[in-house]
Motif scaffolding. Structure first.
Motif, PDB file in Angstrom:
ATOM      1  N   TRP A  75      -1.811  -2.113   9.587  1.00 20.39           N
ATOM      2  CA  TRP A  75      -2.060  -0.965   8.721  1.00 20.39           C
ATOM      3  C   TRP A  75      -2.268  -1.420   7.284  1.00 20.39           C
ATOM      4  O   TRP A  75      -3.170  -0.936   6.586  1.00 20.39           O
ATOM      5  N   THR A 133       1.947   5.253  11.957  1.00 13.42           N
ATOM      6  CA  THR A 133       2.013   6.162  10.807  1.00 13.42           C
ATOM      7  C   THR A 133       2.963   7.330  11.090  1.00 13.42           C
ATOM      8  O   THR A 133       3.628   7.831  10.177  1.00 13.42           O
ATOM      9  N   ALA A 137       0.849  -1.190   0.000  1.00 11.23           N
ATOM     10  CA  ALA A 137       0.000   0.000   0.000  1.00 11.23           C
ATOM     11  C   ALA A 137       0.884   1.239   0.000  1.00 11.23           C
ATOM     12  O   ALA A 137       1.943   1.247   0.641  1.00 11.23           O
ATOM     13  N   ILE A 148       2.209   4.953   0.970  1.00 12.93           N
ATOM     14  CA  ILE A 148       2.166   5.829   2.140  1.00 12.93           C
ATOM     15  C   ILE A 148       3.285   6.858   1.994  1.00 12.93           C
ATOM     16  O   ILE A 148       4.444   6.508   1.753  1.00 12.93           O
ATOM     17  N   GLN A 165      -5.566  -0.911   4.847  1.00 14.69           N
ATOM     18  CA  GLN A 165      -5.544  -0.286   3.525  1.00 14.69           C
ATOM     19  C   GLN A 165      -6.069  -1.251   2.455  1.00 14.69           C
ATOM     20  O   GLN A 165      -6.774  -0.838   1.535  1.00 14.69           O
TER      21      GLN A 165
END
Length: 499
Positions: free
Chosen positions: A130, A169, A79, A81, A134
């Protein structure tokens, strides 16, 4: 952040160096992989994508999650980020059905070898949580589980992880900022560096610049404080004014004196006493080193050494109990169990009439874990930690590096000129030789297969004895003259040899 420098180096290289993990790191990776396979083998209905190429694994993982596969191993998730693509390979994805809507969600599972997870293992699980969020498009943070240790084919315990992923994050944003900034300083972490492809680059850079990261026992907090003061080189530590030194974390007059002397020892390649007069060593007549199962910590061999050249090994294997053979000139005695091994050790200590020296806390912990109560009570007061005794008296010019803490037995013994034979120079080789020997239908008939393990353990325990004898002579010379002597001159006391 485990290693800011690794983040920075990775961000500036399309391909990291092809530096292999150390032998110790490879052994730990094998243990973890075997443990994971052991736990997964008992789970039914698992879809396994681990043999597929990465891109295909990503595709098949998404498809399996869409159709609601009950369990997925070898999963691959990706994913974006912060302008980067985050990759993750959860040990296991487990489907759960929500009570409210009947829809399913997936929970990532981290299969952990030991029962006490590190914060890095928790951080890794958060990264998988996480990625699952996502991938599934959820607006809340999914839980995850840590499966800890093994009880048969099941984990000893399971801990759920449900905390907000905001901290994770934030770590990612910080990593992106680090990658775009200036080079972070070097710091050697014995739990991380052995696995890192950049480790030899950091070793070389630290030696080229005489970086303070080379100073053994300098804590991360102290190192960071020194760097904030503009102190990056070892020579700057020696000349640092006392008022500034008192501002360091965990400061005391003893730690200040030791830090300066350690820096001086590294710069001069000379051992130094921690003070002008240092206490004599306790009387030791026997030395002990143990090899143990890397997972259970149960002893499988006891190495004992007395006078130079006088050593023997006790091996735990019921099928050879009572055997008395020689391998490479080293007497080897077979016993039924670790209990009996400790009893033999106690008998040897009684015969010498002195104390028993070992290196570090491992032998004491194994004595408590695997000896009978009577043997434990009689032996524990006779055990002397040689590492602690050395630390109280001397600093050695043995630097901390990516593959050594600087205060280990091998670092000290190698500085004295001690060598281990190729093929019998690491505990992983000894453990593998022992495992293969035990796997034979009749171990008693193929004792020679155990030779690498016996040679390694005998060399270890003789190295311990050599370090102790050198230390005893060095302490005596310091107390006789009240001035440091050339430590290299005392190396002959260590009985330099290649085994």
């Amino acid at each position: 952040m485990r290693c800011e420098r690794r983040v920075w180096l990775d961000g500036r290289s399309a391909q990291p160096p092809q530096t292999a993990p150390t032998a110790d790191a490879r052994a730990r990776m094998t243990l973890r992989a075997n443990h994971k396979c052991h736990i997964l083998a008992a789970i039914e209905g698992v879809e396994d994508f681990s043999e597929l190429p990465w891109n295909e694994r990503v595709t098949q993982t998404r498809l399996a999650m869409q159709r609601g596969a009950a369990m997925i191993s070898g999963a691959a998730l990706e994913a974006p980020i912060g302008g980067r693509l985050l990759h993750g390979a959860p040990d296991l994805l487990q489907r759960q059905t929500t009570a409210a809507s009947g829809a399913w969600i997936y929970e990532p599972i981290a299969i952990v070898l030991h029962t006490r997870p590190t914060r890095w293992e928790r951080l890794l699980l958060d990264s998988w949580r996480w990625l699952v969020r996502q991938t599934q498009g959820w607006d809340h943070d999914p839980p995850g589980e840590l499966w800890l240790g093994a009880n048969g084919y099941r984990p000893v315990c399971i801990k759920r992880q449900t905390a907000s992923l905001a901290a994770f994050t934030a770590q990612i944003r910080r990593a992106i900022a680090i990658a775009a900034g200036e080079a972070p300083p070097i710091w050697f972490d014995s739990d991380h560096c052995p696995f890192c492809p950049w480790r030899t680059s950091c070793d070389a850079a630290a030696h080229d610049t005489h970086d303070i990261a080379l100073i053994p026992r300098l804590s991360r907090r102290q190192g960071s404080a020194l760097r904030r003061l503009g102190i990056h080189r070892i020579d700057q530590v020696i000349t640092l004014d006392p008022a500034t030194m008192t501002t360091l974390p965990d400061h005391s007059s003893a730690t200040e004196a030791r830090l300066r002397r350690q820096a001086q020892a590294l710069l001069t390649d000379q051992p130094l006493p921690v003070s002008a007069a240092i206490p004599s060593l306790p009387q030791v007549r026997l030395f002990l080193d143990i090899e143990s199962d890397p997972q259970t910590r149960e002893p499988w061999a006891f190495g004992l050494a007395g006078a130079p050249g006088d050593r023997f090994v006790i091996v735990v294997e019921p099928l050879v109990a009572g055997s008395d053979v020689r391998l490479n000139g080293i007497p080897v005695i077979g016993v039924h169990s670790a209990h009996e091994g400790w009893q033999r050790v106690l008998h040897a200590v009684r015969a010498t009439g002195g104390a028993l020296a070992h290196w570090g806390e491992a032998e004491r912990l194994m004595l408590e874990q695997s000896a009978d109560p009577h043997t434990y009570q009689e032996l524990i007061p006779l055990m002397i930690d040689a590492q602690r005794e050395l630390y109280k008296r001397v600093v050695l010019p043995t630097p901390r590096q990516s593959d050594q803490r600087g205060g280990g037995l091998k670092a000290a013994a190698r500085w004295l000129g001690w060598r281990w034979s190729p093929g019998a120079d690491h505990w992983t080789l000894a453990w593998e030789a022992y495992r293969q020997w035990r796997a034979q239908p009749s171990p008693a008939n193929v004792f020679d297969r155990l030779t690498p393990a016996i040679v390694y353990l005998a060399t270890d325990v003789e190295a311990l004895a050599a370090v102790w004898r050198w230390l005893d002579a060095f302490v005596a010379s310091i107390n006789a003259t009240s001035a440091p002597q050339d430590g290299h001159a005392d190396r002959d006391t260590a009985t330099n040899r290649e085994c």
